[in-house]
Enzyme design. Structure first.
Site, mmCIF file in Angstrom:
data_model
loop_
_atom_site.group_PDB
_atom_site.id
_atom_site.type_symbol
_atom_site.label_atom_id
_atom_site.label_comp_id
_atom_site.label_asym_id
_atom_site.label_seq_id
_atom_site.Cartn_x
_atom_site.Cartn_y
_atom_site.Cartn_z
ATOM 1 N N ASP A 43 0.874 -1.164 0.000
ATOM 2 C CA ASP A 43 0.000 0.000 0.000
ATOM 3 C C ASP A 43 0.920 1.225 0.000
ATOM 4 O OD1 ASP A 43 -2.315 1.639 0.306
ATOM 5 O OD2 ASP A 43 -1.923 1.728 2.461
ATOM 6 N N ASP A 46 0.004 5.096 1.094
ATOM 7 C CA ASP A 46 -0.154 6.026 2.220
ATOM 8 C C ASP A 46 -0.219 5.273 3.542
ATOM 9 O OD1 ASP A 46 -0.403 8.485 0.625
ATOM 10 O OD2 ASP A 46 -2.229 7.531 -0.108
ATOM 11 N N SER A 72 -2.712 1.172 -4.419
ATOM 12 C CA SER A 72 -3.232 2.245 -3.578
ATOM 13 C C SER A 72 -4.546 2.798 -4.109
ATOM 14 C CB SER A 72 -2.192 3.376 -3.505
ATOM 15 O OG SER A 72 -2.711 4.499 -2.842
ATOM 16 N N LYS A 100 -0.985 9.819 -9.952
ATOM 17 C CA LYS A 100 0.105 10.797 -10.033
ATOM 18 C C LYS A 100 0.773 10.993 -8.676
ATOM 19 C CE LYS A 100 -1.574 13.468 -14.001
ATOM 20 N NZ LYS A 100 -2.024 14.801 -14.488
ATOM 21 N N ALA A 101 -0.046 11.022 -7.626
ATOM 22 C CA ALA A 101 0.505 11.193 -6.282
ATOM 23 C C ALA A 101 1.348 9.994 -5.882
ATOM 24 C CB ALA A 101 -0.624 11.414 -5.282
#
Length: 325
Positions: A89, A91, A205, A210-211
């Site tokens: 994952d 974040d 995720s 993009k993040a």
């Protein structure tokens, strides 16, 4: 404007010695809320045997006893039994981004658009139980009321949410590019160990692609990033706790789900990994420290780097070896 109260923890976990799990009952949003049902709980940890010896974490063995030591040391693992893929994952696992990254970027976006909305630390912890930023905003506005300057039509509101999320992602990427949020301990080490054994590595995720790509590229470096496949955002129609993203990763990588080891930090991520038929290790993060991880194959506070290493690729292999013993 109404608010949603929460009792979620606001503490940040990098790499401490807290290995206990605690069952909690959480309050839920009443609209557009999915509460993932976990599979029947299993004992957290691994059997003390010739495969591994347990020496520091306070973690439960198969008899339900708590034991102490500094790490899992795997000494008798069959070298032929290694994961086909290691799936992370993003974040909370690669980087503890939520409190001082995504939350700040959401609030800055709300401020720019003059929406009169602020997500405090505890509220955001509650909202994290909803997978996906666009879904999170939609559920919040459905519950508390849409801002006065928001569109009225359903399609227009979807476009409005998408525009907010796009701007939020731009602001978040600035934080990542400036390297204001560090990798969690042990992440780079474990990825390098996987590459050395030709184990495929991917990031799965609910966050914007993009993040996620920015985190991988800027914090793990271009050389590692070139070898890591990313499955993120709207690549699947249903987000965690649905297992779709992990099933897609296994299919795309050409590996059996039973030979994949997932590293997650949340209950919804754990539910997704187990529903996909995968082994799952939880590394608790700031917002998830008190969640119930009874269904996990192992639970740690972080991966850890030597001399504070919690586990390594050999330990991941030992979890799989239990299936083939």
């Amino acid at each position: 404007m109404a608010s949603i109260s929460s009792s979620s923890s606001s503490s940040s976990i990098l790499c401490s010695h807290d290995f206990t799990t605690k069952k909690t009952s959480s309050r839920h949003l009443t609209t557009n809320r999915i509460t993932p049902p976990l599979s029947p709980p299993s004992i957290i940890g691994i059997r003390s045997s010739s495969i591994c010896k347990l020496s520091n974490p306070l973690i439960r063995d198969f008899n339900g006893r708590s034991r102490k030591g500094s790490s899992f040391i795997c000494s008798a693992v069959d070298p032929s039994v290694v994961p086909s893929a290691l799936l992370f994952d993003c974040d909370g696992v690669l980087v503890d981004t939520e409190k001082d990254g995504h939350r700040i970027s959401f609030n800055d976006t709300f401020d720019e658009k003059e929406l009169g909305v602020t997500w405090d630390v505890n509220l955001y912890g509650e909202l994290l139980k909803i997978g996906g930023g666009k879904e999170r905003m939609t559920a919040y506005f459905n519950e508390t009321g849409w801002p006065e300057n928001a569109p009225k039509g359903e399609q227009e509101r979807k476009e409005f949410i998408a525009s907010l999320h796009k701007r939020k992602t731009e602001l978040f990427m600035v934080l990542i590019e400036k390297k204001l949020l560090p990798l969690r301990p042990g992440v780079a080490k474990l990825i390098d160990q996987a590459f050395a054994k030709d184990v495929k590595v991917a990031v799965c995720s609910t966050s914007n692609e993009k993040a996620v790509s920015a985190i991988v590229s800027f914090l793990l470096g271009a050389e590692r990033a070139a070898k890591i496949q990313i499955f993120a955002g709207d690549v699947v129609p249903r987000k965690k706790p649905d297992p779709a993203i992990y099933k897609l990763a296994a299919t795309t990588l050409g590996v059996e789900p039973s030979r994949c080891v997932v590293v997650e930090d949340s209950g919804i991520g754990l539910a997704a990994a187990k529903a996909a038929g995968m082994t799952c290790i939880v590394t608790k993060s700031g917002y998830t420290a008190d969640e119930d991880f009874a269904n996990a194959d192992a639970v740690f506070d972080c991966i850890g780097d030597p001399p504070e290493e919690r586990f390594d690729l050999a330990f991941c292999s030992s979890l799989l070896q239990k299936q083939y013993a």
